[in-house]
Write a protein that holds these residues in place. Structure first.
Motif, PDB file in Angstrom:
ATOM      1  N   ALA A  74      12.983 -36.259  -0.337  1.00 56.60           N
ATOM      2  CA  ALA A  74      12.208 -35.300  -1.124  1.00 56.60           C
ATOM      3  C   ALA A  74      11.109 -34.760  -0.224  1.00 56.60           C
ATOM      4  CB  ALA A  74      11.608 -35.982  -2.342  1.00 56.60           C
ATOM      5  N   ARG A  75      11.062 -33.457  -0.094  1.00 54.76           N
ATOM      6  CA  ARG A  75      10.003 -32.855   0.738  1.00 54.76           C
ATOM      7  C   ARG A  75       9.231 -31.871  -0.117  1.00 54.76           C
ATOM      8  NH1 ARG A  75      13.789 -30.478   4.996  1.00 54.76           N
ATOM      9  NH2 ARG A  75      11.966 -29.826   6.173  1.00 54.76           N
ATOM     10  N   VAL A  76       7.947 -32.078  -0.196  1.00 62.10           N
ATOM     11  CA  VAL A  76       7.095 -31.235  -1.033  1.00 62.10           C
ATOM     12  C   VAL A  76       5.948 -30.706  -0.179  1.00 62.10           C
ATOM     13  CG1 VAL A  76       5.552 -31.170  -3.025  1.00 62.10           C
ATOM     14  CG2 VAL A  76       7.675 -32.499  -3.145  1.00 62.10           C
ATOM     15  N   HIS A  77       5.878 -29.392  -0.096  1.00 60.19           N
ATOM     16  CA  HIS A  77       4.746 -28.757   0.576  1.00 60.19           C
ATOM     17  C   HIS A  77       3.688 -28.486  -0.487  1.00 60.19           C
ATOM     18  CE1 HIS A  77       2.488 -26.254   3.343  1.00 60.19           C
ATOM     19  NE2 HIS A  77       2.420 -25.327   2.403  1.00 60.19           N
ATOM     20  N   PHE A  78       2.591 -29.230  -0.401  1.00 63.37           N
ATOM     21  CA  PHE A  78       1.572 -29.152  -1.445  1.00 63.37           C
ATOM     22  C   PHE A  78       0.362 -28.346  -0.965  1.00 63.37           C
ATOM     23  CE2 PHE A  78      -2.368 -31.062  -3.275  1.00 63.37           C
ATOM     24  CZ  PHE A  78      -2.259 -30.440  -4.500  1.00 63.37           C
ATOM     25  N   THR A  79      -0.093 -27.439  -1.823  1.00 67.40           N
ATOM     26  CA  THR A  79      -1.289 -26.653  -1.528  1.00 67.40           C
ATOM     27  C   THR A  79      -2.303 -26.857  -2.638  1.00 67.40           C
ATOM     28  OG1 THR A  79       0.123 -24.971  -0.511  1.00 67.40           O
ATOM     29  CG2 THR A  79      -2.153 -24.331  -0.984  1.00 67.40           C
ATOM     30  N   ASN A  80      -3.521 -27.164  -2.244  1.00 65.04           N
ATOM     31  CA  ASN A  80      -4.579 -27.382  -3.228  1.00 65.04           C
ATOM     32  C   ASN A  80      -5.380 -26.096  -3.432  1.00 65.04           C
ATOM     33  OD1 ASN A  80      -6.594 -28.246  -4.880  1.00 65.04           O
ATOM     34  ND2 ASN A  80      -7.602 -29.554  -3.348  1.00 65.04           N
ATOM     35  N   GLU A  81      -5.172 -25.440  -4.555  1.00 67.26           N
ATOM     36  CA  GLU A  81      -5.923 -24.215  -4.870  1.00 67.26           C
ATOM     37  C   GLU A  81      -7.064 -24.488  -5.840  1.00 67.26           C
ATOM     38  OE1 GLU A  81      -3.107 -21.221  -6.073  1.00 67.26           O
ATOM     39  OE2 GLU A  81      -1.975 -21.362  -4.202  1.00 67.26           O
ATOM     40  N   LEU A  82      -7.378 -25.769  -6.046  1.00 67.41           N
ATOM     41  CA  LEU A  82      -8.529 -26.105  -6.901  1.00 67.41           C
ATOM     42  C   LEU A  82      -9.815 -25.980  -6.086  1.00 67.41           C
ATOM     43  CD1 LEU A  82      -7.135 -29.427  -8.470  1.00 67.41           C
ATOM     44  CD2 LEU A  82      -6.887 -27.099  -9.370  1.00 67.41           C
ATOM     45  N   ASP A  83     -10.935 -26.149  -6.779  1.00 65.64           N
ATOM     46  CA  ASP A  83     -12.225 -26.119  -6.084  1.00 65.64           C
ATOM     47  C   ASP A  83     -12.658 -27.506  -5.634  1.00 65.64           C
ATOM     48  OD1 ASP A  83     -12.388 -23.409  -6.527  1.00 65.64           O
ATOM     49  OD2 ASP A  83     -13.348 -23.669  -8.484  1.00 65.64           O
ATOM     50  N   GLU A  84     -11.822 -28.500  -5.893  1.00 66.05           N
ATOM     51  CA  GLU A  84     -12.186 -29.861  -5.507  1.00 66.05           C
ATOM     52  C   GLU A  84     -10.972 -30.551  -4.894  1.00 66.05           C
ATOM     53  OE1 GLU A  84     -13.282 -31.400  -9.505  1.00 66.05           O
ATOM     54  OE2 GLU A  84     -11.610 -32.791  -9.230  1.00 66.05           O
ATOM     55  N   PRO A  85     -11.199 -31.647  -4.162  1.00 72.27           N
ATOM     56  CA  PRO A  85     -10.089 -32.342  -3.495  1.00 72.27           C
ATOM     57  C   PRO A  85      -9.142 -32.981  -4.513  1.00 72.27           C
ATOM     58  CG  PRO A  85     -12.222 -33.018  -2.585  1.00 72.27           C
ATOM     59  CD  PRO A  85     -12.507 -32.230  -3.823  1.00 72.27           C
ATOM     60  N   THR A  86      -7.904 -33.127  -4.108  1.00 71.23           N
ATOM     61  CA  THR A  86      -6.918 -33.767  -4.971  1.00 71.23           C
ATOM     62  C   THR A  86      -5.828 -34.384  -4.102  1.00 71.23           C
ATOM     63  OG1 THR A  86      -5.506 -33.460  -6.923  1.00 71.23           O
ATOM     64  CG2 THR A  86      -5.517 -31.678  -5.314  1.00 71.23           C
ATOM     65  N   SER A  87      -4.929 -35.111  -4.750  1.00 73.90           N
ATOM     66  CA  SER A  87      -3.760 -35.679  -4.074  1.00 73.90           C
ATOM     67  C   SER A  87      -2.698 -35.902  -5.137  1.00 73.90           C
ATOM     68  CB  SER A  87      -4.120 -37.004  -3.382  1.00 73.90           C
ATOM     69  OG  SER A  87      -4.540 -37.951  -4.338  1.00 73.90           O
ATOM     70  N   ILE A  88      -1.463 -36.167  -4.704  1.00 75.91           N
ATOM     71  CA  ILE A  88      -0.372 -36.367  -5.669  1.00 75.91           C
ATOM     72  C   ILE A  88       0.216 -37.762  -5.494  1.00 75.91           C
ATOM     73  CG2 ILE A  88       1.835 -35.553  -6.558  1.00 75.91           C
ATOM     74  CD1 ILE A  88       1.302 -32.847  -5.389  1.00 75.91           C
ATOM     75  N   HIS A  89       0.295 -38.475  -6.616  1.00 73.92           N
ATOM     76  CA  HIS A  89       0.949 -39.787  -6.647  1.00 73.92           C
ATOM     77  C   HIS A  89       2.313 -39.641  -7.306  1.00 73.92           C
ATOM     78  CE1 HIS A  89       1.818 -43.951  -7.314  1.00 73.92           C
ATOM     79  NE2 HIS A  89       1.643 -43.893  -8.609  1.00 73.92           N
ATOM     80  N   TRP A  90       3.313 -40.295  -6.720  1.00 76.99           N
ATOM     81  CA  TRP A  90       4.697 -40.248  -7.217  1.00 76.99           C
ATOM     82  C   TRP A  90       4.927 -41.545  -7.962  1.00 76.99           C
ATOM     83  CZ3 TRP A  90       6.074 -35.364  -6.213  1.00 76.99           C
ATOM     84  CH2 TRP A  90       5.347 -34.716  -5.209  1.00 76.99           C
ATOM     85  N   HIS A  91       4.706 -41.497  -9.253  1.00 73.92           N
ATOM     86  CA  HIS A  91       4.566 -42.723 -10.041  1.00 73.92           C
ATOM     87  C   HIS A  91       5.894 -43.455 -10.225  1.00 73.92           C
ATOM     88  CE1 HIS A  91       2.472 -45.131 -13.246  1.00 73.92           C
ATOM     89  NE2 HIS A  91       3.737 -45.461 -13.397  1.00 73.92           N
ATOM     90  N   GLY A  92       5.890 -44.746  -9.841  1.00 76.95           N
ATOM     91  CA  GLY A  92       7.049 -45.599 -10.071  1.00 76.95           C
ATOM     92  C   GLY A  92       8.036 -45.629  -8.921  1.00 76.95           C
ATOM     93  N   ILE A  93       7.810 -44.789  -7.923  1.00 76.77           N
ATOM     94  CA  ILE A  93       8.702 -44.754  -6.770  1.00 76.77           C
ATOM     95  C   ILE A  93       8.303 -45.884  -5.818  1.00 76.77           C
ATOM     96  CG2 ILE A  93       9.507 -43.355  -4.835  1.00 76.77           C
ATOM     97  CD1 ILE A  93      10.292 -42.103  -7.442  1.00 76.77           C
ATOM     98  N   ARG A  94       9.277 -46.639  -5.362  1.00 75.68           N
ATOM     99  CA  ARG A  94       9.004 -47.648  -4.326  1.00 75.68           C
ATOM    100  C   ARG A  94       8.984 -46.906  -2.992  1.00 75.68           C
ATOM    101  NH1 ARG A  94      12.846 -52.397  -4.622  1.00 75.68           N
ATOM    102  NH2 ARG A  94      14.474 -50.931  -5.293  1.00 75.68           N
ATOM    103  N   ILE A  95       7.863 -46.290  -2.764  1.00 82.05           N
ATOM    104  CA  ILE A  95       7.745 -45.218  -1.779  1.00 82.05           C
ATOM    105  C   ILE A  95       7.138 -45.750  -0.481  1.00 82.05           C
ATOM    106  CG2 ILE A  95       5.384 -44.532  -2.407  1.00 82.05           C
ATOM    107  CD1 ILE A  95       6.337 -41.612  -2.508  1.00 82.05           C
ATOM    108  N   ASP A  96       7.332 -45.014   0.588  1.00 83.11           N
ATOM    109  CA  ASP A  96       6.609 -45.266   1.832  1.00 83.11           C
ATOM    110  C   ASP A  96       5.109 -45.152   1.533  1.00 83.11           C
ATOM    111  OD1 ASP A  96       5.566 -45.274   4.365  1.00 83.11           O
ATOM    112  OD2 ASP A  96       6.462 -43.364   4.977  1.00 83.11           O
ATOM    113  N   ASN A  97       4.353 -46.166   1.939  1.00 84.42           N
ATOM    114  CA  ASN A  97       2.940 -46.247   1.551  1.00 84.42           C
ATOM    115  C   ASN A  97       2.139 -44.980   1.878  1.00 84.42           C
ATOM    116  OD1 ASN A  97      -0.076 -47.573   2.421  1.00 84.42           O
ATOM    117  ND2 ASN A  97       0.782 -48.148   0.457  1.00 84.42           N
ATOM    118  N   ALA A  98       2.434 -44.376   3.015  1.00 86.62           N
ATOM    119  CA  ALA A  98       1.665 -43.199   3.445  1.00 86.62           C
ATOM    120  C   ALA A  98       1.864 -42.006   2.515  1.00 86.62           C
ATOM    121  CB  ALA A  98       2.067 -42.804   4.866  1.00 86.62           C
ATOM    122  N   MET A  99       2.903 -42.073   1.668  1.00 88.03           N
ATOM    123  CA  MET A  99       3.229 -40.972   0.758  1.00 88.03           C
ATOM    124  C   MET A  99       2.828 -41.269  -0.692  1.00 88.03           C
ATOM    125  SD  MET A  99       4.529 -38.520   2.462  1.00 88.03           S
ATOM    126  CE  MET A  99       3.835 -38.705   4.086  1.00 88.03           C
TER     127      MET A  99
END
Ligand SMILES: [Cu+2]
Length: 473
Positions: A74-99
């Motif tokens: 899964a490849r997601v190019h994420f752009t933050n257009e808010l006025d404050e910092p954010t990040s995305i968590h992929w809930h429940g995925i046994r994911i690579d920690n850095a992601m």
């Protein structure tokens, strides 16, 4: 309040034409999915109400449903257009920690105007979701979430019979706008969290699904509420349970209880198959509403009506393939006690926050009113550190008077014991419910290296102290 609002809304809602399903994301030619966190004005309560200023992925509520095949990138190019910092968590995925998307633990928050490349492989098929993980109590309440479906190589049902229902409760003013004055209120943080008065399914109120009688449908229910424990009755709609928290069972199961509770972030996959009304001795309803039962009066979440020629349930066999995951080795487990304290009418005892004792006078300023093992919020030291492959048993004692929904990042676990209520312990989960004064033990193999969050998914509770972390090395 909620029942009155949604009752009032029903006539408005049914007059509108509404999208029945979540919008599925379209990948670019190179396979990358674009996600943008945006500030969008949207009418939540219907055309006759005012619009709310929401924060949404790609301008949609919920954000686009992301579908990826199990084991594929899964490849997601994420752009933050808010006025404050954010990040995305992929809930429940046994994911690579850095992601994993936990700002401050696994990545720096993406600044306003910044981008981030999320790139991961999901090892498990099932119903998952993604949401903001920086000031989540605020960003998720404003709408930053969407469904993440990891498809089985051999689908359980085809796409026409695979329905996602993202459930959310919004707190609205009388004019239909998001209640901003109460955002971050101390009352919510110290009590049950931010509860809404307006329930949506896939961003609309009480959508209607027109389905074919006698055919199998998979309903993927996702609780995206900040704090509400949603209650449904699968038995009341003749539904079987296919799985919890993204992990399907080996066969559909009868519900254990009349009501099934879904903590914030929990998922339940249901199987429904409804013959035509009056045509079968099995059941005599041609339509039903899925109801939310946690309030004083039942609320209709969504309506299902059935038509077509089938007089009985179609006998097509469902093939469920459970995800492959290592069983905990309980004889050689590391035992971790986790004592939950605090909240309104509770006691915290001596608490440290950011490495210093939290004085009485600091509580209102920091809004830290909950603690794990006497520590409010993240400390420099992890709750525990284990080597990869180690079985961990976490014994959580809830010494608060409140119900909580506890989420372990990067791992699925089994529930070993529950003092007062029966829960099917043979199922994998990533979030568990714990009642006031209850003790719950969970076990998992810590086989995913990195720093992982362990927190209450009632997002106000997490912000107000109920989060810690552990490390797998
Ligand atoms: Cu909580």
């Amino acid at each position: 309040m909620i029942s009155r609002r949604n009752f009032m809304q029903s006539s408005v809602a049914l007059a509108m034409s509404m999208p029945l399903a979540t919008l599925v994301s379209k990948a670019r030619a190179d396979g990358v999915i674009e996600l943008r966190a945006q500030k969008i004005s949207k009418k939540l309560a219907g055309e006759s109400y005012a619009a709310s200023q929401l924060w949404l992925y790609n301008g949609k509520s919920p954000g686009p449903e992301i579908r990826v095949k199990q084991g594929q990138r899964a490849r997601v190019h994420f752009t933050n257009e808010l006025d404050e910092p954010t990040s995305i968590h992929w809930h429940g995925i046994r994911i690579d920690n850095a992601m994993d998307g936990v700002s401050g633990l696994t990545q720096a928050a993406v600044p306003s105007g910044g981008t981030f490349e999320y790139d991961f492989v999901a090892p498990d098929a099932g119903t998952f979701w993604y949401h903001a993980h920086n000031n989540s109590w605020n960003q998720v309440a404003r709408g930053l979430y969407g469904a993440l479906i990891i498809e089985e190589p051999e689908p359980v049902v085809d796409r026409d019979h695979d329905l996602t229902l993202m459930l959310d409760d919004w707190r609205l003013e009388d004019d239909g706008t998001l209640h901003l004055a109460s955002m971050g209120s101390f009352m919510d943080w110290s009590h049950a969290g931010r509860l809404g008065n307006w329930i949506t399914v896939n961003g609309t109120s009480q959508p209607e699904f027109k389905l074919n009688a006698g055919e199998n449908y998979r309903l993927r229910l996702i609780n995206a509420c900040n704090a509400r424990v949603i209650q449904i009755s699968p038995a009341a709609i003749n539904a079987l349970i296919l799985g919890y928290d993204g992990f399907v069972f080996d066969r559909p199961a009868q519900p254990d209880n009349d009501t099934l509770s879904m903590a914030p972030a929990q998922r339940v996959d249901l199987l429904i198959n409804q013959p035509l009304a009056g045509q079968s001795e099995l059941n005599d309803i041609g339509e039903f509403a899925l109801q939310e039962l946690s309030g004083q009066n039942p609320l209709s979440l969504a309506k299902f009506s059935f038509s077509g020629a089938r007089k009985t349930r179609q006998q097509a066999a469902l093939k469920l393939t459970p995800n492959s995951i290592r069983m905990p080795d309980l004889d050689n487990a590391v035992n971790v006690p986790l004592i939950m304290t605090g909240g309104a009418m509770g006691r915290m005892g001596t608490v440290s926050y950011k490495g210093k004792p939290l004085g009485r006078d600091d509580v209102m300023r920091t809004k830290q009113v909950w603690a794990f093992n006497g520590v409010a919020n993240l400390a420099d030291e992890p709750l525990f550190q284990v080597e990869r492959g180690q079985t961990v048993v976490i014994k959580t004692e809830n010494k608060t008077g409140w119900i909580h929904g506890m989420h372990v990042h990067g791992h699925h676990f089994r529930i070993l014991s529950r003092q007062r209520k029966e829960l099917p312990s043979m199922h994998w989960r990533d979030t568990f419910i714990i009642d006031g004064d209850e003790t719950v033990e969970i076990a998992f193999v810590a086989d995913n290296p990195g720093k992982w969050l362990l927190h209450c998914h009632m997002l106000e509770h997490a912000a107000a102290g109920m989060q810690t972390w552990f490390e797998v090395v």
